[in-house]
Design an enzyme around this catalytic site. Structure first.
Site, PDB file in Angstrom:
ATOM      1  N   TRP A   1     -10.449  -8.470   2.936  1.00 18.51           N
ATOM      2  CA  TRP A   1     -11.118  -8.811   1.678  1.00 18.51           C
ATOM      3  C   TRP A   1     -11.207 -10.326   1.486  1.00 18.51           C
ATOM      4  CZ3 TRP A   1      -7.902  -4.427   1.867  1.00 18.51           C
ATOM      5  CH2 TRP A   1      -8.465  -3.233   1.420  1.00 18.51           C
TER       6      TRP A   1
ATOM      7  N   ARG B   1       0.828  -1.218   0.000  1.00 12.79           N
ATOM      8  CA  ARG B   1       0.000   0.000   0.000  1.00 12.79           C
ATOM      9  C   ARG B   1       0.862   1.268   0.000  1.00 12.79           C
ATOM     10  NH1 ARG B   1      -4.230   2.954   3.920  1.00 12.79           N
ATOM     11  NH2 ARG B   1      -5.585   3.683   2.242  1.00 12.79           N
TER      12      ARG B   1
ATOM     13  N   HIS C   1       0.595   4.381  -2.535  1.00  8.55           N
ATOM     14  CA  HIS C   1       0.340   5.790  -2.195  1.00  8.55           C
ATOM     15  C   HIS C   1       1.526   6.685  -2.562  1.00  8.55           C
ATOM     16  CE1 HIS C   1      -3.440   5.861   0.504  1.00  8.55           C
ATOM     17  NE2 HIS C   1      -3.533   4.918  -0.405  1.00  8.55           N
TER      18      HIS C   1
HETATM   19 FE1  DDH Z   1      -6.243   0.278  -1.342  1.00  3.78          FE
HETATM   20  N1  DDH Z   1      -7.218   0.704   0.405  1.00  3.78           N
HETATM   21  N2  DDH Z   1      -7.454   1.559  -2.357  1.00  3.78           N
HETATM   22  N3  DDH Z   1      -5.172  -0.070  -3.036  1.00  3.78           N
HETATM   23  N4  DDH Z   1      -4.993  -0.933  -0.265  1.00  3.78           N
HETATM   24  C1  DDH Z   1      -6.965   0.186   1.654  1.00  3.78           C
HETATM   25  C2  DDH Z   1      -6.021  -0.771   1.960  1.00  3.78           C
HETATM   26  C3  DDH Z   1      -5.138  -1.315   1.045  1.00  3.78           C
HETATM   27  C4  DDH Z   1      -8.505   2.265  -1.828  1.00  3.78           C
HETATM   28  C5  DDH Z   1      -8.844   2.352  -0.485  1.00  3.78           C
HETATM   29  C6  DDH Z   1      -8.249   1.609   0.524  1.00  3.78           C
HETATM   30  C7  DDH Z   1      -5.430   0.460  -4.267  1.00  3.78           C
HETATM   31  C8  DDH Z   1      -6.538   1.251  -4.616  1.00  3.78           C
HETATM   32  C9  DDH Z   1      -7.466   1.747  -3.720  1.00  3.78           C
HETATM   33  C10 DDH Z   1      -3.976  -1.683  -0.810  1.00  3.78           C
HETATM   34  C11 DDH Z   1      -3.464  -1.573  -2.094  1.00  3.78           C
HETATM   35  C12 DDH Z   1      -4.018  -0.805  -3.123  1.00  3.78           C
HETATM   36  C13 DDH Z   1      -7.862   0.783   2.594  1.00  3.78           C
HETATM   37  C14 DDH Z   1      -7.896   0.490   4.094  1.00  3.78           C
HETATM   38  C15 DDH Z   1      -8.666   1.659   1.908  1.00  3.78           C
HETATM   39  C16 DDH Z   1      -9.781   2.516   2.468  1.00  3.78           C
HETATM   40  C17 DDH Z   1      -6.816   1.261   4.858  1.00  3.78           C
HETATM   41  C18 DDH Z   1      -6.886   0.974   6.354  1.00  3.78           C
HETATM   42  O1  DDH Z   1      -7.976   1.135   6.911  1.00  3.78           O
HETATM   43  O2  DDH Z   1      -5.850   0.602   6.939  1.00  3.78           O
HETATM   44  C19 DDH Z   1      -9.239   2.927  -2.889  1.00  3.78           C
HETATM   45  C20 DDH Z   1     -10.469   3.810  -2.690  1.00  3.78           C
HETATM   46  C21 DDH Z   1      -8.611   2.594  -4.057  1.00  3.78           C
HETATM   47  C22 DDH Z   1      -9.020   3.001  -5.408  1.00  3.78           C
HETATM   48  O3  DDH Z   1      -8.136   3.135  -6.275  1.00  3.78           O
HETATM   49  C23 DDH Z   1     -10.257   3.206  -5.783  1.00  3.78           C
HETATM   50  C24 DDH Z   1      -4.388   0.075  -5.185  1.00  3.78           C
HETATM   51  C25 DDH Z   1      -4.326   0.485  -6.654  1.00  3.78           C
HETATM   52  C26 DDH Z   1      -3.504  -0.707  -4.478  1.00  3.78           C
HETATM   53  C27 DDH Z   1      -2.230  -1.353  -4.929  1.00  3.78           C
HETATM   54  O4  DDH Z   1      -1.419  -1.722  -4.165  1.00  3.78           O
HETATM   55  C28 DDH Z   1      -1.926  -1.531  -6.357  1.00  3.78           C
HETATM   56  C29 DDH Z   1      -3.482  -2.614   0.180  1.00  3.78           C
HETATM   57  C30 DDH Z   1      -2.398  -3.668  -0.047  1.00  3.78           C
HETATM   58  C31 DDH Z   1      -4.211  -2.385   1.349  1.00  3.78           C
HETATM   59  C32 DDH Z   1      -4.100  -3.122   2.696  1.00  3.78           C
HETATM   60  C33 DDH Z   1      -3.264  -2.325   3.675  1.00  3.78           C
HETATM   61  C34 DDH Z   1      -3.177  -2.972   5.045  1.00  3.78           C
HETATM   62  O5  DDH Z   1      -2.696  -2.284   5.962  1.00  3.78           O
HETATM   63  O6  DDH Z   1      -3.551  -4.131   5.230  1.00  3.78           O
END
Ligand code: DDH
Length: 290
Positions: free
Chosen positions: A188, A45, A49
């Site tokens: 998920w 993640r 970001h």
């Molecule tokens: Fe995400 N993400 N993400 N995400 N994401 C969250 C957690 C994780 C969105 C929202 C959230 C991507 C795109 C989107 C990962 C990877 C990627 C969480 C929860 C939210 C909310 C955070 C928390 O509560 O700790 C949204 C909206 C989008 C969108 O694009 C519409 C993408 C592109 C990726 C990627 O890696 C390519 C991952 C991994 C997590 C899990 C993190 C954790 O601590 O566990």
């Protein structure tokens, strides 16, 4: 803004493999993090970001400058929880101070992805730290409440098409949402630290119910305590996205290869790499035991 890759001088594949190994070993020794999920998902993640500020219109943002190290960027409410990932990587940076932060954050994601069973992901070095004046204003990260047209419009800023967006969002097989971070609640999948195409299988096969969570946000829940964000669920509500959800649910190899391609593209958005900069392919810890 022109971002020219300038790889760390005199460093070879072996030097970067050492960093990969340091990250992977630390993941192993701190596997209790987040109730046994470990640091892999939060590292993926962070790589996302730190790249997600990209804007194709002026080539600003993206992973190049490593600006997630500045509070100004990391304090975005949508990045809550990622301080766990930067704290995890701080000692790695102390061990390899010659590495730029952009290279560190993206290599952290690639390491985590491979160690969690994901595709082999070629990675190129050469991001160069830029100053606080290059931190884009907040507002470039996606919100989870959006529908399909929000998601499509959001990823147009990167120049990503429908197929690429669906593949990329398959990353939401890893990790979980945390009430205290995002106001969403739950994983998920039952397996939070194994990369697979199950995100798509779950979307299609489970019975989803839209419910209000303890933070009063609406999320889709299924039996066994698994969830989907509205932006995840949008992928089955839109016929153009649904086509690719079905394809990736049926074909794990196609998903792995398309995910790798779009993830590499994401991590390199906005950067010009000279032809002489060879993509590096790292061995997993397991492969090195053989
Ligand atoms: Fe995400 N993400 N993400 N995400 N994401 C969250 C957690 C994780 C969105 C929202 C959230 C991507 C795109 C989107 C990962 C990877 C990627 C969480 C929860 C939210 C909310 C955070 C928390 O509560 O700790 C949204 C909206 C989008 C969108 O694009 C519409 C993408 C592109 C990726 C990627 O890696 C390519 C991952 C991994 C997590 C899990 C993190 C954790 O601590 O566990």
């Amino acid at each position: 803004t022109l971002h020219i890759a300038r790889p760390e001088k005199g460093k070879t594949l072996a030097d970067f493999q050492n960093i990969y190994n340091s990250i992977a070993e630390k993941m192993k020794s701190e596997s209790a993090y987040d109730d046994g999920t470990g640091y892999g998902p939060v590292l993926v993640r962070l790589s996302w970001h730190s790249s997600a500020t990209y804007d194709k219109n002026d080539n600003s943002g993206g992973s190049y400058g490593g600006t997630f190290r500045f509070k100004k960027e990391a304090s975005d409410v949508l990045s809550k929880g990622l301080e766990n990932a930067t704290k995890f990587l701080d000692p790695i940076h102390s061990e390899y101070p010659w590495l730029s932060h952009g290279d560190l954050y993206t290599l952290g994601g690639v390491t985590a992805l491979q160690e969690l069973g994901g595709p082999k992901t070629p990675w190129r070095p050469g991001r160069v730290d830029t100053g606080p004046e290059t931190v884009p204003a907040h507002g470039r990260l996606p919100i989870p409440e959006g529908n399909a047209s929000y998601v499509r419009n959001y990823y147009d800023r990167f120049g990503f098409n429908d197929q690429e967006v669906v593949a990329l969002l398959g990353a939401h097989i890893l990790g979980k949402t945390h009430l205290k971070n995002s106001g969403y609640d739950g994983p998920w999948d039952d397996d939070t630290n194994i990369f697979s195409n199950e995100f798509f299988g779950n979307l299609l096969e489970r019975k989803w119910t839209l419910e209000k969570n303890a933070a009063s946000n609406m999320q889709y829940n299924a039996k066994g305590g698994i969830m989907m964000l509205p932006t995840d669920y949008a992928l089955v509500q839109d016929p153009k996205y649904l086509k690719y959800v079905k394809k990736y649910a049926d074909d794990q190899d196609a998903f792995f290869s398309d995910f790798r391609d779009i993830y590499v593209k994401l991590l390199e958005r906005g950067i010009s790499f000279d032809d002489s900069i060879e993509p590096l392919v790292f061995k997993t810890l397991k492969e090195q035991l053989k």
